[in-house]
Design a protein around this motif. Structure first.
Motif, mmCIF file in Angstrom:
data_model
loop_
_atom_site.group_PDB
_atom_site.id
_atom_site.type_symbol
_atom_site.label_atom_id
_atom_site.label_comp_id
_atom_site.label_asym_id
_atom_site.label_seq_id
_atom_site.Cartn_x
_atom_site.Cartn_y
_atom_site.Cartn_z
ATOM 1 N N PHE A 82 12.032 -42.397 -8.873
ATOM 2 C CA PHE A 82 13.231 -43.228 -8.776
ATOM 3 C C PHE A 82 12.865 -44.701 -8.667
ATOM 4 N N ALA A 83 11.972 -45.034 -7.742
ATOM 5 C CA ALA A 83 11.661 -46.440 -7.465
ATOM 6 C C ALA A 83 11.045 -47.153 -8.655
ATOM 7 N N GLY A 84 10.392 -46.393 -9.532
ATOM 8 C CA GLY A 84 9.812 -46.985 -10.723
ATOM 9 C C GLY A 84 10.720 -46.839 -11.941
ATOM 10 N N PRO A 85 10.523 -45.784 -12.739
ATOM 11 C CA PRO A 85 11.224 -45.676 -14.034
ATOM 12 C C PRO A 85 12.733 -45.508 -13.960
ATOM 13 N N LEU A 86 13.256 -44.707 -13.029
ATOM 14 C CA LEU A 86 14.700 -44.459 -13.028
ATOM 15 C C LEU A 86 15.478 -45.692 -12.594
ATOM 16 N N ALA A 87 15.021 -46.348 -11.540
ATOM 17 C CA ALA A 87 15.688 -47.575 -11.110
ATOM 18 C C ALA A 87 15.612 -48.640 -12.194
ATOM 19 N N GLY A 88 14.504 -48.651 -12.932
ATOM 20 C CA GLY A 88 14.366 -49.613 -14.020
ATOM 21 C C GLY A 88 15.423 -49.420 -15.088
ATOM 22 N N ARG A 89 15.727 -48.184 -15.415
ATOM 23 C CA ARG A 89 16.736 -47.922 -16.442
ATOM 24 C C ARG A 89 18.134 -48.322 -15.965
ATOM 25 N N LEU A 90 18.398 -48.143 -14.690
ATOM 26 C CA LEU A 90 19.676 -48.597 -14.151
ATOM 27 C C LEU A 90 19.770 -50.124 -14.158
ATOM 28 N N ARG A 91 18.725 -50.778 -13.739
ATOM 29 C CA ARG A 91 18.752 -52.250 -13.690
ATOM 30 C C ARG A 91 18.943 -52.850 -15.075
ATOM 31 N N ARG A 92 18.296 -52.263 -16.067
ATOM 32 C CA ARG A 92 18.390 -52.799 -17.434
ATOM 33 C C ARG A 92 19.692 -52.432 -18.121
ATOM 34 N N THR A 124 2.394 -22.348 9.604
ATOM 35 C CA THR A 124 2.611 -21.325 10.627
ATOM 36 C C THR A 124 3.622 -20.292 10.156
ATOM 37 N N THR A 125 4.758 -20.727 9.637
ATOM 38 C CA THR A 125 5.771 -19.761 9.207
ATOM 39 C C THR A 125 5.283 -18.929 8.029
ATOM 40 N N TYR A 126 4.505 -19.543 7.140
ATOM 41 C CA TYR A 126 3.956 -18.792 6.007
ATOM 42 C C TYR A 126 3.023 -17.687 6.494
ATOM 43 N N GLN A 127 2.168 -18.026 7.449
ATOM 44 C CA GLN A 127 1.222 -17.035 7.970
ATOM 45 C C GLN A 127 1.916 -15.933 8.754
ATOM 46 N N GLN A 128 3.114 -16.226 9.259
ATOM 47 C CA GLN A 128 3.885 -15.220 9.984
ATOM 48 C C GLN A 128 4.769 -14.382 9.065
ATOM 49 N N GLY A 129 4.677 -14.629 7.762
ATOM 50 C CA GLY A 129 5.431 -13.836 6.804
ATOM 51 C C GLY A 129 6.878 -14.247 6.635
ATOM 52 N N GLU A 130 7.246 -15.427 7.128
ATOM 53 C CA GLU A 130 8.619 -15.901 6.975
ATOM 54 C C GLU A 130 8.907 -16.277 5.525
ATOM 55 N N SER A 131 10.169 -16.211 5.147
ATOM 56 C CA SER A 131 10.606 -16.707 3.844
ATOM 57 C C SER A 131 10.666 -18.231 3.888
ATOM 58 N N ILE A 132 10.971 -18.849 2.744
ATOM 59 C CA ILE A 132 10.939 -20.307 2.625
ATOM 60 C C ILE A 132 12.366 -20.837 2.513
ATOM 61 N N PRO A 133 12.928 -21.366 3.605
ATOM 62 C CA PRO A 133 14.244 -22.005 3.519
ATOM 63 C C PRO A 133 14.120 -23.339 2.795
ATOM 64 N N CYS A 134 15.145 -23.704 2.045
ATOM 65 C CA CYS A 134 15.085 -24.928 1.232
ATOM 66 C C CYS A 134 16.360 -25.741 1.399
ATOM 67 N N ILE A 135 16.257 -27.001 0.982
ATOM 68 C CA ILE A 135 17.395 -27.908 1.093
ATOM 69 C C ILE A 135 17.323 -28.931 -0.031
ATOM 70 N N ALA A 136 18.455 -29.497 -0.392
ATOM 71 C CA ALA A 136 18.510 -30.575 -1.388
ATOM 72 C C ALA A 136 19.586 -31.564 -0.967
ATOM 73 N N HIS A 137 19.304 -32.837 -1.132
ATOM 74 C CA HIS A 137 20.269 -33.896 -0.845
ATOM 75 C C HIS A 137 20.469 -34.720 -2.113
ATOM 76 N N ALA A 138 21.701 -35.145 -2.357
ATOM 77 C CA ALA A 138 22.029 -35.852 -3.597
ATOM 78 C C ALA A 138 22.526 -37.258 -3.307
ATOM 79 N N VAL A 139 22.116 -38.195 -4.151
ATOM 80 C CA VAL A 139 22.617 -39.567 -4.096
ATOM 81 C C VAL A 139 23.077 -39.960 -5.491
ATOM 82 N N GLU A 140 24.287 -40.456 -5.594
ATOM 83 C CA GLU A 140 24.828 -40.934 -6.867
ATOM 84 C C GLU A 140 24.719 -42.456 -6.902
ATOM 85 N N PHE A 141 23.984 -42.946 -7.882
ATOM 86 C CA PHE A 141 23.804 -44.382 -8.074
ATOM 87 C C PHE A 141 24.634 -44.836 -9.270
#
Length: 342
Positions: free
Chosen positions: A289-299, A317-334
């Motif tokens: 974002f800070a390099g190519p994507l922001a550049g396309r917005l600025r131009r 630790t959780t991997y070694q205990q056999g836990e699953s992998i919880p995930c998350i995503a956050h969105a920003v609209e520019f």
């Protein structure tokens, strides 16, 4: 009109919040990829004169900070708040860098989703008449992350086809209320999604449902469709995850066109750079974002961009205990804004 408008359970529209400057510092592998020449600084080697990988990661971050200050003609005393995160235990890159800059600091952990989490939080704070100048950052180093999360780097293990390459990269953005060509328009904070994946060498499968969940919530809250955007960039899904996202979206009646891409897939040449599925790490979406994507917005090449950084919230630790992998995503609209000269 209120400077902050709540559009949905976790989506907010903000007014008078802008990206005044960005900085991207990357390692040699990242600098040699498809975005060659679009970063502020490319290191000649992975260490850049540091004595260990963790110090090198911190140096990446401090390089990005310094570039932001130089571009903005600011001193550290002008920064009201620093918001950032990394992958290492106790956020040592972000926190130890704080010993030098001595500004108020909010250290965040959302794994590779921390950059958009930080921008979203900064946008609400700035819009709500809090800190006027907030510096948001994210950083990762390939070798520091590998030896913390997977294997000793000296082992020379064989990587699986679904494995991602943790990026040696840092990205930073200065978020303020001063008008600039890039406006932070809306943010959506994601929720934890866990479909039961347990393979730390296939984080794309684990993170894709979280990415789709956040995109769906953002589009529903704002009344938009995917093709309303010039570009939608996810964070660290890579080639395999991007294919899954299209398929999962189709199953839910959401069709993605050419606007959909991924920072991890785009940062490297998948045919020649031996990164397998693509890039990952907090510094991946931050530097892209800070390099190519922001550049396309600025131009003015793009008028709007949806950046959806994705994170796998597991630990050794959780991997070694056999836990699953919880995930998350956050969105920003520019959005691209025309700023009157003078």
């Amino acid at each position: 009109m209120s400077p902050i408008t709540r559009l949905g359970d976790s989506t907010y529209e903000v007014d008078h919040v802008y990206v005044n400057a960005t900085a991207a510092v990357v390692g040699p592998k990242e600098g040699a990829g498809p975005f060659h020449g679009q970063f502020d600084r490319v290191w000649e080697d992975e260490m850049n004169g540091q004595s260990n990988f963790e110090q090198a990661e911190r140096a990446l971050l401090e390089n990005a900070y310094q570039i932001i200050l130089e571009k903005s003609h600011l001193a550290w005393s002008d920064i009201d708040l620093v918001v950032g995160g990394d992958l290492l235990d106790q956020l040592i890159s972000t926190d130890f860098a704080g010993r030098t800059h001595q500004r108020p600091l909010l250290g965040l952990f959302a794994a590779c989703a921390v950059f958009t989490e930080g921008i979203g939080l900064a946008a609400l704070l700035v819009a709500g008449s809090g800190p006027r100048r907030t510096l948001v950052s994210a950083v990762s180093h390939h070798f520091a992350a590998e030896r913390q999360f997977r294997y000793p780097v000296e082992l020379g293990y064989q990587r699986t086809p679904t494995a991602a390459w943790t990026s040696t990269a840092a990205g930073a953005a200065l978020i303020t209320d001063r008008p600039a060509p890039i406006k932070v328009h809306r943010v959506t904070f994601g929720r934890v999604v866990d479909y039961g994946g347990k393979d730390p060498n296939d984080m794309a499968s684990a993170m894709t449902p979280a990415a789709l969940d956040t995109i769906r919530h953002h589009l529903t809250a704002t009344g938009q469709q995917p093709d309303d955007f010039d570009a939608i960039f996810t964070g660290d899904l890579g080639d395999f995850g991007l294919t899954l996202l299209r398929e999962y979206g189709q199953q839910q009646g959401m069709t993605f066109g050419p606007e959909l891409n991924d920072c991890g897939r785009s940062l490297y040449d998948l045919e020649t750079q031996d990164v397998h599925n693509g890039g990952s790490g907090p510094g991946c979406s931050a530097s892209v974002f800070a390099g190519p994507l922001a550049g396309r917005l600025r131009r003015g090449e793009w008028q709007n961009l949806l950046l959806v950084s994705t994170g796998a919230l597991f630990s050794p630790t959780t991997y070694q205990q056999g836990e699953s992998i919880p995930c998350i995503a956050h969105a920003v609209e520019f959005r691209r804004e025309e700023v009157p000269s003078g």
